[in-house]
Design a protein around this motif. Structure first.
Motif, PDB file in Angstrom:
ATOM      1  N   TYR A   7       0.930  -1.274   0.092  1.00 46.96           N
ATOM      2  CA  TYR A   7       0.137   0.111   0.081  1.00 46.96           C
ATOM      3  C   TYR A   7       0.771   1.152  -0.002  1.00 46.96           C
ATOM      4  N   LEU A   8       2.009   1.190   0.803  1.00 47.40           N
ATOM      5  CA  LEU A   8       2.595   2.507   0.996  1.00 47.40           C
ATOM      6  C   LEU A   8       3.501   2.800  -0.362  1.00 47.40           C
ATOM      7  N   PHE A   9       3.752   1.852  -1.278  1.00 44.52           N
ATOM      8  CA  PHE A   9       4.623   2.136  -2.462  1.00 44.52           C
ATOM      9  C   PHE A   9       3.234   2.413  -3.365  1.00 44.52           C
ATOM     10  N   ALA A  10       2.133   1.843  -3.376  1.00 46.16           N
ATOM     11  CA  ALA A  10       1.195   2.462  -4.035  1.00 46.16           C
ATOM     12  C   ALA A  10       0.697   3.831  -4.021  1.00 46.16           C
ATOM     13  N   ALA A  11       0.827   4.216  -2.667  1.00 45.54           N
ATOM     14  CA  ALA A  11       0.093   5.555  -2.358  1.00 45.54           C
ATOM     15  C   ALA A  11       1.724   6.576  -2.559  1.00 45.54           C
ATOM     16  N   ALA A  12       2.718   5.900  -3.103  1.00 39.66           N
ATOM     17  CA  ALA A  12       3.941   6.897  -3.451  1.00 39.66           C
ATOM     18  C   ALA A  12       3.800   6.908  -4.953  1.00 39.66           C
ATOM     19  N   ALA A  35      -8.402   0.541   4.588  1.00 36.28           N
ATOM     20  CA  ALA A  35      -8.660   0.817   5.858  1.00 36.28           C
ATOM     21  C   ALA A  35      -7.599   1.692   6.172  1.00 36.28           C
ATOM     22  N   ALA A  36      -6.401   1.323   5.683  1.00 35.15           N
ATOM     23  CA  ALA A  36      -5.174   2.410   5.855  1.00 35.15           C
ATOM     24  C   ALA A  36      -5.343   3.595   5.042  1.00 35.15           C
ATOM     25  N   ALA A  37      -5.652   3.488   3.870  1.00 34.57           N
ATOM     26  CA  ALA A  37      -6.034   4.861   3.180  1.00 34.57           C
ATOM     27  C   ALA A  37      -6.961   5.684   3.928  1.00 34.57           C
ATOM     28  N   ALA A  38      -8.036   5.115   4.529  1.00 31.30           N
ATOM     29  CA  ALA A  38      -8.972   5.869   5.362  1.00 31.30           C
ATOM     30  C   ALA A  38      -8.219   6.537   6.518  1.00 31.30           C
ATOM     31  N   THR A  39      -7.512   5.650   7.397  1.00 28.49           N
ATOM     32  CA  THR A  39      -6.785   5.971   8.489  1.00 28.49           C
ATOM     33  C   THR A  39      -5.794   7.286   8.197  1.00 28.49           C
ATOM     34  N   LEU A  40      -5.214   7.362   6.743  1.00 31.84           N
ATOM     35  CA  LEU A  40      -4.311   8.370   6.751  1.00 31.84           C
ATOM     36  C   LEU A  40      -5.053   9.545   5.994  1.00 31.84           C
ATOM     37  N   GLY A  41      -6.372   9.417   5.508  1.00 34.68           N
ATOM     38  CA  GLY A  41      -7.181  10.488   4.935  1.00 34.68           C
ATOM     39  C   GLY A  41      -6.662  10.530   3.438  1.00 34.68           C
ATOM     40  N   ARG A  42      -6.343   9.555   2.567  1.00 33.46           N
ATOM     41  CA  ARG A  42      -5.834   9.372   1.643  1.00 33.46           C
ATOM     42  C   ARG A  42      -6.784   8.779   0.324  1.00 33.46           C
ATOM     43  N   ASP A  43      -6.857   9.094  -0.736  1.00 32.47           N
ATOM     44  CA  ASP A  43      -7.602   8.785  -1.900  1.00 32.47           C
ATOM     45  C   ASP A  43      -7.563   7.146  -1.942  1.00 32.47           C
ATOM     46  N   ILE A  47      -5.154   2.584  -4.340  1.00 32.18           N
ATOM     47  CA  ILE A  47      -4.841   1.096  -4.267  1.00 32.18           C
ATOM     48  C   ILE A  47      -5.145   0.244  -5.740  1.00 32.18           C
ATOM     49  N   GLU A  48      -5.645   1.153  -6.584  1.00 31.05           N
ATOM     50  CA  GLU A  48      -5.854   0.540  -7.938  1.00 31.05           C
ATOM     51  C   GLU A  48      -4.701   0.215  -8.533  1.00 31.05           C
ATOM     52  N   ARG A  49      -3.394   0.848  -7.971  1.00 27.87           N
ATOM     53  CA  ARG A  49      -2.203   0.597  -8.489  1.00 27.87           C
ATOM     54  C   ARG A  49      -1.715  -0.743  -7.980  1.00 27.87           C
ATOM     55  N   VAL A  50      -2.130  -1.347  -7.233  1.00 32.43           N
ATOM     56  CA  VAL A  50      -1.794  -2.623  -6.987  1.00 32.43           C
ATOM     57  C   VAL A  50      -2.768  -3.674  -7.571  1.00 32.43           C
ATOM     58  N   ARG A  51      -1.714  -4.786  -8.193  1.00 26.66           N
ATOM     59  CA  ARG A  51      -2.529  -5.754  -8.812  1.00 26.66           C
ATOM     60  C   ARG A  51      -2.436  -6.874  -7.907  1.00 26.66           C
ATOM     61  N   PRO A 124       2.646  -0.799  11.871  1.00 29.66           N
ATOM     62  CA  PRO A 124       2.402  -1.011  10.451  1.00 29.66           C
ATOM     63  C   PRO A 124       3.161  -0.173   9.646  1.00 29.66           C
ATOM     64  N   PRO A 125       3.407  -0.870   8.599  1.00 33.85           N
ATOM     65  CA  PRO A 125       4.376  -0.319   7.630  1.00 33.85           C
ATOM     66  C   PRO A 125       4.100   1.213   7.180  1.00 33.85           C
ATOM     67  N   HIS A 126       2.940   1.378   6.932  1.00 31.31           N
ATOM     68  CA  HIS A 126       2.232   2.469   6.278  1.00 31.31           C
ATOM     69  C   HIS A 126       2.273   3.514   7.262  1.00 31.31           C
ATOM     70  N   LEU A 127       2.260   3.610   8.565  1.00 34.44           N
ATOM     71  CA  LEU A 127       2.122   4.355   9.738  1.00 34.44           C
ATOM     72  C   LEU A 127       3.590   4.701  10.316  1.00 34.44           C
ATOM     73  N   VAL A 128       4.574   3.815  10.103  1.00 39.97           N
ATOM     74  CA  VAL A 128       5.818   3.935  10.922  1.00 39.97           C
ATOM     75  C   VAL A 128       6.799   4.359   9.986  1.00 39.97           C
ATOM     76  N   SER A 129       7.514   5.285  10.127  1.00 37.65           N
ATOM     77  CA  SER A 129       8.404   5.729   8.834  1.00 37.65           C
ATOM     78  C   SER A 129       9.864   5.108   8.744  1.00 37.65           C
TER      79      SER A 129
END
Ligand SMILES: NC(=O)c1ccc[n+]([C@@H]2O[C@H](COP(=O)([O-])OP(=O)(O)OC[C@H]3O[C@@H](n4cnc5c(N)ncnc54)[C@H](O)[C@@H]3O)[C@@H](O)[C@H]2O)c1
Length: 315
Positions: A7-12, A35-43, A47-51, A124-129
């Motif tokens: 997820y974090l790479f897709a969001a990037a 759920a991760a996107a909602a937590t971070l307030g992201r679009d 996630i569509e970038r993930v196959r 969780p990897p999307h929340l800890v830098s």
């Protein structure tokens, strides 16, 4: 960890292929990413970038970078990386998210070990830098540089570890603390709850803004040395897992999931502890994202100035 890293790479902005041997986990991954996107307030459209691939060859096809996050069994990790090496180009970076195995052991079966290294994400990897980028003896400098750049570009805080030591830095520090904590309880100095209060209400909060070595410099190394002269001979030096930990696990007291570990847990208490952690990490990640431009400016300012001594009174 796998869905969070994907997820974090897709969001990037990266195209990501995600594979899991258990296809129900793959189906669940999309929901967990939402759920991760909602937590971070992201679009959530990111996630569509993930196959979500049911075939590993399709997942890694044309990949520049592959990260394995299968369970912490050495042979599984070796087998997965060996399989992936047969499916990708010679320049694809192969990374392992192992928590503690030396990277050289995980990558031992590869033909081109210069492009293999450790990327130790935190949960969780999307929340800890933080990501520890671990260089094995055979890892090339180019591989390290490509990995550091990729992670920094994705908004992570990569740190380069030049030696491949078990547990890397974060887990060595964390478990050094746990060794003393368990020994203090076993020796009857205090109970487990008191250990947690001392950390959470004492030095814990400041660790987020002042690391242990910065803090030593702040109070003065002469004071640190004086404390070490008294304390070092007295700290626990058990060379194996502490007998108290072995005993609890032997009795089935494995922690929140079992209702008892060092402390007793009802299901609502365990859920509340998890929620407390999730809420804290999410609000910190949101605040950091909002502060990112200012911090980048501060850091570039710091780089252009020489450091000066500081005095102060933290303990
Ligand atoms: N959970 C953490 O806090 C944490 C933090 C940092 C690093 N790690 C490390 O990350 C790795 C994964 O940990 P986790 O907690 O996500 O484990 P997990 O058990 O939750 O997930 C592992 C996934 O790998 C899948 N899998 C198993 N064999 C496979 C194979 N051969 N090919 C493809 N998929 C396979 C499983 O179906 C499972 O979904 C471990 O090495 C762990 O030590 C975990």
């Amino acid at each position: 960890m796998g869905h969070g890293i994907a997820y974090l790479f897709a969001a990037a902005g990266h195209e990501v292929g995600l594979y899991d041997a258990d296809h129900t986990v793959l189906a669940d991954a999309r929901t967990r990413m939402a759920a991760a996107a909602a937590t971070l307030g992201r679009d959530p459209a990111e996630i569509e970038r993930v196959r979500f691939e049911r075939d590993v060859a399709r997942a890694v096809a044309d990949a520049d970078f592959v990260i394995e996050a299968v369970p912490e069994w050495l042979s599984s990790k070796q087998e997965v990386l060996e399989q992936v090496e047969g499916l990708v180009s010679k320049t694809t970076v192969l990374a392992t998210n192992t928590s503690a195995f030396p990277i050289a052991r995980v990558t031992a079966r590869l033909h081109h070990r210069e492009r293999a290294l450790g990327t130790h994400f935190w949960n969780p990897p999307h929340l800890v830098s933080l990501v520890e980028v671990v260089q094995a003896p055979s890892t090339s400098e180019v591989t390290v540089a490509r990995t550091m750049a990729l992670l920094a570009d994705a908004g992570k805080r990569p740190v380069h570890l030049r030696r491949d030591v078990p547990g890397f830095v974060g887990n060595r520090l964390q478990h050094a603390l746990k060794r003393e904590a368990i020994a203090l309880v076993a020796e009857g100095v205090c109970d487990a709850e008191t250990i947690d209060v001392v950390v959470k209400e004492g030095f814990g909060p400041r660790l987020a803004v002042l690391g242990p070595l910065e803090q030593s410099d702040l109070v003065g190394l002469d004071l640190t040395l004086s404390i070490h002269r008294t304390l070092m001979p007295d700290l626990d030096r058990t060379a194996e897992p502490h007998p108290l930990l072995v005993k609890l696990v032997g009795e089935g007291k494995t922690g929140m999931v079992a209702g008892e570990g060092f402390r007793e847990w009802t299901a609502p208490q365990a859920e509340a502890a998890q929620r407390r952690l999730d809420d804290f990490l999410a609000s910190r990640a949101r605040a950091e994202a909002a502060r990112a431009p200012a911090r980048a400016a501060e850091e570039s300012d710091d780089d252009s100035q020489s450091t000066s001594g500081t005095t102060g009174g933290a303990s």
